[in-house]
Design a protein around this motif. Structure first.
Motif, PDB file in Angstrom:
ATOM      1  N   ILE A 290      25.880  37.526  47.479  1.00  0.00           N
ATOM      2  CA  ILE A 290      27.325  37.473  47.264  1.00  0.00           C
ATOM      3  C   ILE A 290      27.948  38.705  47.908  1.00  0.00           C
ATOM      4  CG2 ILE A 290      29.172  37.310  45.553  1.00  0.00           C
ATOM      5  CD1 ILE A 290      27.107  36.275  43.562  1.00  0.00           C
ATOM      6  N   THR A 291      29.041  38.523  48.624  1.00  0.00           N
ATOM      7  CA  THR A 291      29.678  39.632  49.339  1.00  0.00           C
ATOM      8  C   THR A 291      31.069  39.914  48.780  1.00  0.00           C
ATOM      9  OG1 THR A 291      30.724  38.218  50.991  1.00  0.00           O
ATOM     10  CG2 THR A 291      28.449  38.939  51.430  1.00  0.00           C
ATOM     11  N   LEU A 292      31.646  41.000  49.260  1.00  0.00           N
ATOM     12  CA  LEU A 292      33.013  41.357  48.877  1.00  0.00           C
ATOM     13  C   LEU A 292      33.975  40.236  49.251  1.00  0.00           C
ATOM     14  CD1 LEU A 292      35.062  43.427  47.821  1.00  0.00           C
ATOM     15  CD2 LEU A 292      35.064  44.475  50.089  1.00  0.00           C
ATOM     16  N   LYS A 371      29.635  42.238  53.336  1.00  0.00           N
ATOM     17  CA  LYS A 371      28.692  43.065  52.592  1.00  0.00           C
ATOM     18  C   LYS A 371      29.105  43.116  51.122  1.00  0.00           C
ATOM     19  CE  LYS A 371      27.763  46.189  56.495  1.00  0.00           C
ATOM     20  NZ  LYS A 371      27.871  47.586  56.972  1.00  0.00           N
ATOM     21  N   PRO A 372      28.174  43.409  50.227  1.00  0.00           N
ATOM     22  CA  PRO A 372      28.566  43.635  48.832  1.00  0.00           C
ATOM     23  C   PRO A 372      29.483  44.857  48.756  1.00  0.00           C
ATOM     24  CG  PRO A 372      26.185  43.364  49.029  1.00  0.00           C
ATOM     25  CD  PRO A 372      26.713  43.524  50.412  1.00  0.00           C
ATOM     26  N   ALA A 373      30.306  44.917  47.746  1.00  0.00           N
ATOM     27  CA  ALA A 373      31.179  46.072  47.549  1.00  0.00           C
ATOM     28  C   ALA A 373      30.345  47.327  47.312  1.00  0.00           C
ATOM     29  CB  ALA A 373      32.103  45.827  46.362  1.00  0.00           C
ATOM     30  N   ILE A 389      39.187  49.985  50.465  1.00  0.00           N
ATOM     31  CA  ILE A 389      40.338  49.502  51.230  1.00  0.00           C
ATOM     32  C   ILE A 389      39.895  48.230  51.939  1.00  0.00           C
ATOM     33  CG2 ILE A 389      41.923  49.964  53.128  1.00  0.00           C
ATOM     34  CD1 ILE A 389      41.794  52.875  52.501  1.00  0.00           C
ATOM     35  N   VAL A 390      40.668  47.164  51.783  1.00  0.00           N
ATOM     36  CA  VAL A 390      40.264  45.874  52.326  1.00  0.00           C
ATOM     37  C   VAL A 390      41.366  45.280  53.200  1.00  0.00           C
ATOM     38  CG1 VAL A 390      38.714  45.377  50.404  1.00  0.00           C
ATOM     39  CG2 VAL A 390      41.111  44.665  50.271  1.00  0.00           C
TER      40      VAL A 390
END
Length: 461
Positions: A290-292, A371-373, A389-390
């Motif tokens: 699971i990713t961001l 990527k994961p957080a 920051i996204v």
């Protein structure tokens, strides 16, 4: 044995959500698999409103002690542990502090924990209620602290369990290494009393006999670590040669341990009968990651979360470092995310007058979807290098995480921390408090993954 739980340092209910498979706020209206008989949550820094406690009560209601009083929001140090209802499982994410002790010849135990150090309240609860099973969570550095006496604090915790008649397993788990959405390393401790059926089951499964020699014990504990133990079954690891397991014996007295014990604990291990067996292990996981990007919102996000262009960059977006050894940058440049997250060189002067060049490397400015957080901290959302920051999925503009995204990073349901029950009325939790709650929480998914094993163990008692 009934699946009853006492949750210490409960926060906003991460253990309870994980144990009861709560994936949406609406799930709290369904019958719970595990009955929480009492919980404790008190935050001394919250002078007016106990936000975490009141969020917990808003979702689950409260619990009364054996005298019929609601002591769930009292300082745990002041709670009479004998008044806590009986429970099969004690859980808690206790704060990491200095666990050293002071000797006192006036007491038979020769020990007195430092005031305010919350491990001793867990120990006192175990002594008073003798919970058959325990599951605790702490930061990964617990097994290495303090820096001046590596391993002392964890050794004290293990010795307390030993003196109360428990066997202990521990594992440092990075949630992302088992497919979850955050790179968060935490130490988990599972302990069980020696008079439980599970203890007998483990002895048979590992062929443990306290009369055997060291090498036989190494092989027995190797089975616990790699295949038969609680963490081995919940979070598989690569099996290696048992001879890599390092062994030490804890000093008999905790005062002696506090003063002189030091040991390099690895990320996995067992303590049984005062003997410690530890080895560095590697996760064995090959499933989905699971990713961001998977947990981010894809609809409209309020304007307050977006970062103005002038706060993002002070020069070309391609620049990832600053060199101030020949002159300081203007304040407006330093107050940008580009400067904060970029590599730096700047002159510093020590208290002794010694001058030196401070430097730090760059970190990615924008957290990518694939990527994961990164580990979320209580400072999330502030002007800090660690803040995420996204890139907004709908507009592609740069922004901070929303409260729902922070909840998803920790595995909580959407809007779990939106409201609190304060003096009988629902009150919206401030944004900065929602950020703090999630930075302080555990990854609920990990508890949910442990739950089937916990249920099997306790139902067999």
């Amino acid at each position: 044995m009934k699946k009853t739980v006492c949750e210490l340092f409960a926060g906003v209910g991460g253990f309870r959500c994980g144990l009861n498979d709560i994936k949406a706020v609406e799930d709290t209206s369904k019958p719970e698999k595990w009955e929480t008989v009492w919980f404790s949550q008190w935050e001394p820094a919250d002078k007016k409103t106990q936000w975490a406690h009141d969020c917990y009560v808003n979702r689950f209601g409260t619990c009364l002690d054996l005298k019929g009083n609601d002591t769930t929001n009292c300082d745990i140090n002041a709670v009479d542990k004998n008044d806590i209802p009986e429970h099969a499982l004690l859980v808690g994410g206790f704060p990491c502090q200095d666990y050293s002790v002071a000797s006192s010849l006036a007491t038979s135990k020769g020990l007195e924990g430092k005031k305010g150090v919350l491990w001793w309240d867990i120990r006192d609860t175990l002594e008073a209620k003798q919970a058959p099973f325990v599951l605790l969570e702490n930061v990964d550095r617990l097994i290495k602290s303090p820096a001046s006496q590596r391993g002392r604090d964890f050794g004290i915790i293990l010795a307390c369990f030993r003196d109360l008649g428990y066997t202990v397993e521990w594992r440092v788990i990075n949630a992302a290494e088992y497919g979850y959405q955050q790179r968060r390393r935490r130490t988990f401790i599972f302990a069980y009393r020696e008079d439980t059926k599970y203890a007998e089951t483990m002895k048979k499964a590992t062929k443990y006999n306290r009369m055997f020699g060291v090498e036989m014990h190494r092989a027995s504990m190797g089975k616990t670590i790699y295949t038969e133990g609680f963490f081995a079954k919940s979070f598989p690891i690569v099996e290696e040669d048992y001879k890599k397991i390092r062994i030490t014996e804890l000093p008999s007295g905790i005062g002696e341990l506090s003063e002189g014990f030091s040991f390099p604990f690895e990320n996995t291990g067992v303590m049984k009968d005062g003997m410690v067996y530890t080895v560095k292990t590697t996760p064995d996981y090959h499933g989905k990651q699971i990713t961001l990007g998977d947990i981010m919102e894809d609809g409209d996000v309020p304007e307050e979360f977006f970062i103005p262009e002038k706060k993002l960059y002070y020069t070309s977006p391609d620049v990832t470092h600053s060199d101030e050894t020949h002159g300081k940058l203007p304040d407006e440049s330093r107050k940008t995310w580009q400067y904060l997250k970029g590599a730096k060189k700047l002159p510093r002067k020590a208290s002794t007058g010694h001058e030196y060049i401070f430097s730090e490397g760059a970190i990615p400015m924008i957290d990518e979807y694939d990527k994961p957080a990164r580990t979320m901290l209580t400072s999330e959302g502030g002007f800090s290098r660690t803040t995420h920051i996204v890139r907004d999925k709908k507009t592609s503009k740069i922004r901070l995480l929303t409260p729902i995204e922070m909840e998803h990073i920790q595995g909580f349901p959407s809007d779990w921390t939106k409201e609190c029950l304060v003096d009988g009325e629902k009150v919206e939790m401030p944004l900065n408090k929602r950020r703090f709650m999630m930075g302080n929480a555990l990854v609920v998914n990990l508890i949910a993954q442990m739950e089937p094993q916990l249920a099997e163990i306790i139902e067999a008692e």
